[in-house]
Design an enzyme around this catalytic site. Sequence first.
Site, PDB file in Angstrom:
ATOM      1  N   LYS A  13       0.840  -1.215   0.000  1.00 27.26           N
ATOM      2  CA  LYS A  13       0.000   0.000   0.000  1.00 27.26           C
ATOM      3  C   LYS A  13       0.876   1.267   0.000  1.00 27.26           C
ATOM      4  O   LYS A  13       0.642   2.171  -0.791  1.00 27.26           O
ATOM      5  CB  LYS A  13      -0.923   0.025   1.232  1.00 27.26           C
ATOM      6  N   ARG A  88      -9.853   1.094   8.065  1.00 30.71           N
ATOM      7  CA  ARG A  88      -9.495  -0.282   8.404  1.00 30.71           C
ATOM      8  C   ARG A  88     -10.702  -1.052   8.931  1.00 30.71           C
ATOM      9  O   ARG A  88     -10.630  -2.272   9.077  1.00 30.71           O
ATOM     10  CB  ARG A  88      -8.424  -0.307   9.512  1.00 30.71           C
ATOM     11  N   ARG A 127      11.186  -6.162   4.817  1.00 30.37           N
ATOM     12  CA  ARG A 127      11.051  -4.690   4.769  1.00 30.37           C
ATOM     13  C   ARG A 127      12.092  -4.030   5.667  1.00 30.37           C
ATOM     14  O   ARG A 127      12.292  -4.438   6.804  1.00 30.37           O
ATOM     15  CB  ARG A 127       9.647  -4.292   5.215  1.00 30.37           C
ATOM     16  N   ARG A 160      10.787  -2.079  11.204  1.00 32.46           N
ATOM     17  CA  ARG A 160       9.720  -1.492  12.008  1.00 32.46           C
ATOM     18  C   ARG A 160       9.516  -2.327  13.263  1.00 32.46           C
ATOM     19  O   ARG A 160       9.632  -3.546  13.218  1.00 32.46           O
ATOM     20  CB  ARG A 160       8.417  -1.466  11.191  1.00 32.46           C
ATOM     21  N   ARG A 171      -1.524  -8.432  13.177  1.00 31.29           N
ATOM     22  CA  ARG A 171      -1.970  -7.478  12.136  1.00 31.29           C
ATOM     23  C   ARG A 171      -2.725  -8.206  11.029  1.00 31.29           C
ATOM     24  O   ARG A 171      -3.729  -7.708  10.525  1.00 31.29           O
ATOM     25  CB  ARG A 171      -0.764  -6.724  11.578  1.00 31.29           C
TER      26      ARG A 171
HETATM   27  P1  ADP Z   1       2.146  -1.920   3.183  1.00 31.32           P
HETATM   28  O1  ADP Z   1       2.175  -0.416   3.157  1.00 31.32           O
HETATM   29  O2  ADP Z   1       0.932  -2.499   2.504  1.00 31.32           O
HETATM   30  O3  ADP Z   1       2.351  -2.502   4.550  1.00 31.32           O
HETATM   31  P2  ADP Z   1       4.741  -1.704   1.830  1.00 31.32           P
HETATM   32  O4  ADP Z   1       4.477  -0.790   0.682  1.00 31.32           O
HETATM   33  O5  ADP Z   1       5.470  -1.156   2.993  1.00 31.32           O
HETATM   34  O6  ADP Z   1       3.378  -2.435   2.306  1.00 31.32           O
HETATM   35  O7  ADP Z   1       5.516  -2.979   1.244  1.00 31.32           O
HETATM   36  C1  ADP Z   1       6.000  -4.001   2.111  1.00 31.32           C
HETATM   37  C2  ADP Z   1       7.400  -4.448   1.677  1.00 31.32           C
HETATM   38  O8  ADP Z   1       7.299  -5.127   0.414  1.00 31.32           O
HETATM   39  C3  ADP Z   1       8.391  -3.316   1.462  1.00 31.32           C
HETATM   40  O9  ADP Z   1       9.670  -3.746   1.885  1.00 31.32           O
HETATM   41  C4  ADP Z   1       8.361  -3.061  -0.050  1.00 31.32           C
HETATM   42  O10 ADP Z   1       9.601  -2.590  -0.522  1.00 31.32           O
HETATM   43  C5  ADP Z   1       8.048  -4.457  -0.595  1.00 31.32           C
HETATM   44  N1  ADP Z   1       7.185  -4.448  -1.777  1.00 31.32           N
HETATM   45  C6  ADP Z   1       6.163  -3.596  -2.045  1.00 31.32           C
HETATM   46  N2  ADP Z   1       5.572  -3.921  -3.216  1.00 31.32           N
HETATM   47  C7  ADP Z   1       6.243  -5.021  -3.686  1.00 31.32           C
HETATM   48  C8  ADP Z   1       6.126  -5.842  -4.858  1.00 31.32           C
HETATM   49  N3  ADP Z   1       5.183  -5.591  -5.789  1.00 31.32           N
HETATM   50  N4  ADP Z   1       6.976  -6.860  -4.983  1.00 31.32           N
HETATM   51  C9  ADP Z   1       7.912  -7.121  -4.049  1.00 31.32           C
HETATM   52  N5  ADP Z   1       8.093  -6.393  -2.947  1.00 31.32           N
HETATM   53  C10 ADP Z   1       7.263  -5.355  -2.757  1.00 31.32           C
HETATM   54  P1  AMP Z   2       0.549   0.485   8.624  1.00 26.76           P
HETATM   55  O1  AMP Z   2       1.727   1.395   8.550  1.00 26.76           O
HETATM   56  O2  AMP Z   2      -0.562   0.867   7.681  1.00 26.76           O
HETATM   57  O3  AMP Z   2       0.948  -0.976   8.494  1.00 26.76           O
HETATM   58  O4  AMP Z   2      -0.082   0.646  10.089  1.00 26.76           O
HETATM   59  C1  AMP Z   2       0.688   0.334  11.235  1.00 26.76           C
HETATM   60  C2  AMP Z   2      -0.193   0.273  12.462  1.00 26.76           C
HETATM   61  O5  AMP Z   2      -0.809   1.551  12.717  1.00 26.76           O
HETATM   62  C3  AMP Z   2      -1.368  -0.710  12.412  1.00 26.76           C
HETATM   63  O6  AMP Z   2      -0.977  -2.042  12.733  1.00 26.76           O
HETATM   64  C4  AMP Z   2      -2.303  -0.106  13.477  1.00 26.76           C
HETATM   65  O7  AMP Z   2      -1.844  -0.380  14.786  1.00 26.76           O
HETATM   66  C5  AMP Z   2      -2.124   1.403  13.241  1.00 26.76           C
HETATM   67  N1  AMP Z   2      -3.089   1.942  12.253  1.00 26.76           N
HETATM   68  C6  AMP Z   2      -2.800   2.525  11.064  1.00 26.76           C
HETATM   69  N2  AMP Z   2      -3.920   2.916  10.432  1.00 26.76           N
HETATM   70  C7  AMP Z   2      -4.950   2.570  11.241  1.00 26.76           C
HETATM   71  C8  AMP Z   2      -6.371   2.691  11.153  1.00 26.76           C
HETATM   72  N3  AMP Z   2      -6.963   3.252  10.096  1.00 26.76           N
HETATM   73  N4  AMP Z   2      -7.115   2.193  12.182  1.00 26.76           N
HETATM   74  C9  AMP Z   2      -6.547   1.634  13.251  1.00 26.76           C
HETATM   75  N5  AMP Z   2      -5.229   1.478  13.397  1.00 26.76           N
HETATM   76  C10 AMP Z   2      -4.425   1.943  12.411  1.00 26.76           C
END
Ligand code: ADP
Ligand code: AMP
Length: 229
Positions: A13, A88, A127, A160, A171
């Site tokens: 995302k 969410r 990540r 993270r 999660r």
């Molecule tokens: P989210 O925001 O949904 O938690 P991220 O954008 O942080 O996900 O992506 C999670 C991890 O996967 C990061 O380390 C990112 O670089 C990697 N990633 C994102 N999209 C892809 C993809 N299409 N293929 C492989 N790795 C990806």
């Molecule tokens: P993310 O960076 O999107 O993976 O979010 C990290 C963490 O932030 C999640 O696991 C939740 O603890 C909190 N969080 C982010 N967005 C929301 C939301 N819309 N509602 C509730 N918790 C959230």
Amino acid sequence: MKLSILGPPGAGKGTQAKKIAKQYGLVHLSTGDLLRAAIRDQTPLGQQAEPFVVSGRLVPDEIMVGVLEEFLRKQMDGAGFVLDGFPRTLPQARALDETGRRLGQELDRVVQLAVADQVSVERIAGRRICPQCGREYHVRFRPPKVAGVCDRDGAELIRRKDDNEAAVRERLAAYHRQDDPLLDYYRKQGLLSEVDAEGDVETVFQRIRTALNGIEAAPRKRGRIATKE
Ligand code: ADP
Ligand code: AMP
């Protein structure tokens, strides 16, 4: 254009929302990034949210709805936005609808990034984040030029706090408790585009662009975001 990107943790995302924001001239709001910054700065919001975020639980709806409303108020003269990580839950989606209507900020489209849990886990496991500039890497799929070091500023990359096994399990479970009703809610409104998010970053981005095709044209016709693209 006003979008929300949904999907399980690790679906991509943040990665895709940044590309979408750049491509279409939108403001990117990651509620996760916002909460992590609040925790780092130990603001009142950060202190409230910290125990939830660190353990992988969702922050209560009342808090998140307040965060969103504050954001929407700031965007009222803007060209558009992409929400990453909000809503969410169903109450958050309803609050977004209600506040969006009140402020003239309703969503045009909701993009669901669909990946298998196993892919989520693999992406999260690799990540890495730059603690200075926030840039994201993946040890295998998006490696930095020098292992463990940010390309941009040379800072040592970190994981993270909630990317540990127990928090990731929580999660994913939190996501699966909410995803069906949330997706149904947007499907029924005709707003949902489900995008296969397995494949490399560029391939997924092209699929999203295709899904956004119709609404990409609409703002241009009204001449609203042409200068931002
Ligand atoms: P989210 O925001 O949904 O938690 P991220 O954008 O942080 O996900 O992506 C999670 C991890 O996967 C990061 O380390 C990112 O670089 C990697 N990633 C994102 N999209 C892809 C993809 N299409 N293929 C492989 N790795 C990806
Ligand atoms: P993310 O960076 O999107 O993976 O979010 C990290 C963490 O932030 C999640 O696991 C939740 O603890 C909190 N969080 C982010 N967005 C929301 C939301 N819309 N509602 C509730 N918790 C959230």
